[in-house]
Write a protein that holds these residues in place. Structure first.
Motif, short mmCIF file in Angstrom:
data_model
loop_
_atom_site.label_atom_id
_atom_site.label_comp_id
_atom_site.label_asym_id
_atom_site.label_seq_id
_atom_site.Cartn_x
_atom_site.Cartn_y
_atom_site.Cartn_z
N UNK A 64 0.93 -1.28 0.00
CA UNK A 64 0.14 0.00 -0.05
C UNK A 64 0.82 1.18 -0.02
N UNK A 65 1.88 1.31 0.67
CA UNK A 65 2.79 2.46 0.71
C UNK A 65 3.42 2.61 -0.53
N UNK A 66 3.88 1.64 -1.16
CA UNK A 66 4.63 1.75 -2.35
C UNK A 66 3.79 2.08 -3.65
N UNK A 116 -5.52 2.91 -5.15
CA UNK A 116 -6.64 3.64 -5.16
C UNK A 116 -7.42 3.49 -6.37
N UNK A 117 -6.85 3.59 -7.63
CA UNK A 117 -7.26 3.16 -8.71
C UNK A 117 -8.07 2.07 -8.95
N UNK A 132 -11.48 0.70 1.00
CA UNK A 132 -12.51 0.50 0.00
C UNK A 132 -12.78 2.20 -0.61
N UNK A 133 -13.18 1.93 -1.65
CA UNK A 133 -13.47 3.14 -2.72
C UNK A 133 -14.86 3.86 -1.89
#
Length: 90
Positions: free
Chosen positions: A13-15, A21-22, A44-45
């Motif tokens: 997630x960090x990288x 997000x897309x 989640x979105x």
């Protein structure tokens, strides 16, 4: 729904935050984030989150209605309609 394909470590997630997000927006599936091999968060979105919150609110209203029914807090529909018509006529 299987979450096993949507499990990622926090380092991923960090990288890859923008890519994550897309992906969340496109697939509309939640992602489980792990830390030290343990599930720690679900992301989640926004649209999915809002839908979930709306669904939970509706379920809460239904549960409250069922609780009122069980408690005997009900009135015949004819009485309610008559009262509403009387108020509308004022």
């Amino acid at each position: 729904m299987r979450y096993s394909s949507q499990v990622k470590p926090i380092s991923y997630l960090k990288a890859n935050a923008a890519e994550v997000l897309l992906l969340l927006a496109e697939e509309r599936q939640p992602m489980v984030i792990t830390q030290n091999g343990e599930a720690k968060a679900v992301i989640q979105d926004v649209a999915s989150y809002e839908e979930t919150q709306e669904t939970l609110a509706l379920l809460k209203v239904l549960a409250l209605g069922n609780h009122d029914i069980e408690a005997g807090k009900v009135k015949p529909v004819a009485d309610v309609v008559a009262r509403l018509r009387a108020k509308a006529g004022k």
